[in-house]
Design an enzyme around this catalytic site. Structure first.
Site, PDB file in Angstrom:
ATOM      1  CE  LYS A 207      -1.763   1.538   4.038  1.00 16.85           C
ATOM      2  NZ  LYS A 207      -1.417   2.916   4.365  1.00 16.85           N
ATOM      3  CG  ASN A 208       2.283   2.643   3.482  1.00 20.99           C
ATOM      4  OD1 ASN A 208       1.129   2.952   3.167  1.00 20.99           O
ATOM      5  ND2 ASN A 208       2.633   2.390   4.723  1.00 20.99           N
TER       6      ASN A 208
ATOM      7  CB  CYS B 180      -5.590  10.368  10.873  1.00 17.56           C
ATOM      8  SG  CYS B 180      -4.002   9.751  11.313  1.00 17.56           S
TER       9      CYS B 180
ATOM     10  NE  ARG C  42       0.273  10.431  10.074  1.00 18.90           N
ATOM     11  CZ  ARG C  42      -0.269   9.460   9.336  1.00 18.90           C
ATOM     12  NH1 ARG C  42      -1.437   8.992   9.652  1.00 18.90           N
ATOM     13  NH2 ARG C  42       0.356   8.998   8.273  1.00 18.90           N
TER      14      ARG C  42
ATOM     15  CG  ASP D 108       3.016   1.508   9.597  1.00 17.19           C
ATOM     16  OD1 ASP D 108       3.262   1.743   8.404  1.00 17.19           O
ATOM     17  OD2 ASP D 108       2.678   2.387  10.407  1.00 17.19           O
TER      18      ASP D 108
ATOM     19  NE  ARG E 216      -6.992   4.137   5.641  1.00 18.10           N
ATOM     20  CZ  ARG E 216      -6.021   4.614   6.461  1.00 18.10           C
ATOM     21  NH1 ARG E 216      -6.177   4.558   7.765  1.00 18.10           N
ATOM     22  NH2 ARG E 216      -4.914   5.134   5.974  1.00 18.10           N
TER      23      ARG E 216
END
Ligand code: EPZ
Length: 418
Positions: A22-23, A116, A121, A305, A397
């Site tokens: 994803k990243n 978030c 952030r 993460d 997500r």
């Protein structure tokens, strides 16, 4: 509303494929508009964040088409350089559209991407870095207005190795005449992947993976077809799941080198982890002693993460463990939910003290963010009885179908409509 229903207590056995990162996909999709040429991205994992990012590109006039898991991006008619708040608040990583839009148009306007669930952030490092490239920036009415028509290369120094700021500056610099040097860069594998992608379309970027990246400006680009790396956070999540549940699993596509910090911790506990012919094999008894101290750090340190996932593992380890979350100020929301399941976690500022208990008990819990949800799945897999997890959309997500993956590994888990 969808929930996950898990019957805990099963060892994990089997093989599962790791989806594309994803990243990596998100910055690569952002960077695809720089060239105005055709960009084909293979093996795309359609995470909800990726689908949101494709909507952002379409809002700029980009054509995004899918042929199975191939994404075809045509930005030749892309003519807008403003991203509305409805998008930036959904996908925070939309902030690294700034760099590509400045490279393509010399201008960019992005709604301020507020905080978030894991922290506020800030984007000060992005702003400061772009100003070092002579971008004129105004922040008003919740928008960031950037004028990069006179961007100049040179030396840029990041106060902190921010992943997103490194990516923004790389992409802002690809057309600036001369060589731009970015110091104190993030060193994540996704940065190396972005460099490879940018160079595949004609850019000249060097040094990614180290703390200093060099970008030599070019003025012409070519069509490209690119396959991003596999998702090291998904791979790390499944390694931790096997370590805590016990069993023997095989991950196809993961790379040990991308998860060395986690692997070293698990191997020290007696978990067997080997890599051969593109597979990572993990074998564990499931009854592990605790890791005394875990500090989350920028790569190659322990990844934030995977903090919630290793925290879930520590709840049933033998002994006490301390986890310091050094990256994000609100990344311990999982603790209340784990304590509902019988865990014994005490929080103090950015420190979690976890006293291992002999077992967790299934409960009704709620995911507050992406990696909290992943950690709760791991806790449910090992708990006695059944666990339900609400707000599963957070997990989607960054995991294509976490329940399907764990079913392939022999877990009793399903998605229900409530
Ligand atoms: C990327 O976010 C990842 N997201 C995050 O993954 C990951 O947790 C994070 O890097 C750290 O590894 C994507 O790549 C899309 P940072 P990013 O800028 O770029 C501070 C997930 O679960 N900071 O490296 O936003 C910031 O507050 C997500 O997949 C500033 O102070 O992270 C944090 O403390 C969550 N000012 C630290 O730097 C800035 O301008 C690291 O943030 C920018 C960041």
């Amino acid at each position: 509303m969808e929930i996950l229903y898990i019957e805990g207590g099963k060892k994990l056995n089997g093989e599962v494929g790791i989806a594309t990162a994803k990243n990596s996909l998100l910055p690569i999709m952002a960077g695809s508009i720089i060239s105005g040429k055709k960009v084909i991205i293979d093996k795309v994992a359609k995470f909800s964040d990726v689908m949101q990012m494709s909507k952002i590109l379409e809002s700029l006039g980009v054509i995004v088409e899918f042929e199975n898991d191939t994404m075809i991006i045509d930005s030749s008619d892309c003519n807008k350089y403003a991203i509305k708040e409805e998008y930036t608040k959904k996908v925070r990583s939309s902030i690294f559209m700034l760099g590509p839009m400045l490279s393509r148009f010399g201008k960019a306007r992005v709604a301020y991407p507020g905080g978030c669930n894991i922290g506020n952030r800030p984007i000060d490092l992005h702003i400061k870095g772009l100003k070092s490239l002579n971008v004129k920036i105004e922040e008003r009415h919740g928008y960031i207005y950037c004028d990069g028509r006179n961007m100049k290369g040179g030396e840029v120094h990041l106060d902190f190795p921010s992943v997103g700021a490194t990516e923004n500056l790389m992409m802002a610099s690809v057309k600036i005449k001369g060589v731009t040097t970015i110091h104190n860069c993030a060193r994540e594998p996704e940065i190396v992947d972005l460099q490879s992608f940018l160079n595949s379309m004609g850019a000249k970027v060097y040094g990614a993976g180290s703390s200093t990246i060099y970008v030599e400006g070019v003025d012409s680009f070519c069509d490209t077809e690119y396959t991003p790396m596999k998702d090291r956070i998904i791979a790390g999540t499944y390694m931790i799941a096997c370590a805590m549940c016990g069993g023997e699993i095989s991950l196809s596509g993961g790379k040990k080198e991308h998860n060395q910090a986690v692997i070293n911790k698990l191997i020290n506990l007696g978990v067997h982890i080997n890599e051969s012919k593109g597979y990572i094999e993990i074998k564990s008894s499931g009854r592990l002693k605790n890791i005394p101290l875990i500090e989350t750090q920028p790569y190659p340190g322990f990844p934030t993460d995977l903090q919630n996932q290793i925290l879930a593992m520590q709840t049933i380890g033998r002994g006490t463990s301390v986890i310091n979350e050094n990256l994000f100020e609100s990344r311990f929301k999982i603790c209340n939910e784990l304590n509902k399941m019988g865990a014994d976690i005490t929080l103090k500022d950015r420190m979690a003290i976890i006293k291992g208990v002999s077992r967790l008990y299934g409960a009704n819990v709620t995911a507050s963010d992406l990696r909290c949800g992943a950690g709760l799945v791991l806790a449910g897999l090992v708990a006695d009885g059944y666990t339900t997890i609400q707000d599963v959309y957070h997990i989607d997500r960054g995991y294509l179908s976490i329940e399907e993956d764990f079913c392939k590994l022999g877990a009793e888990i399903k998605r229900l409509n409530k």
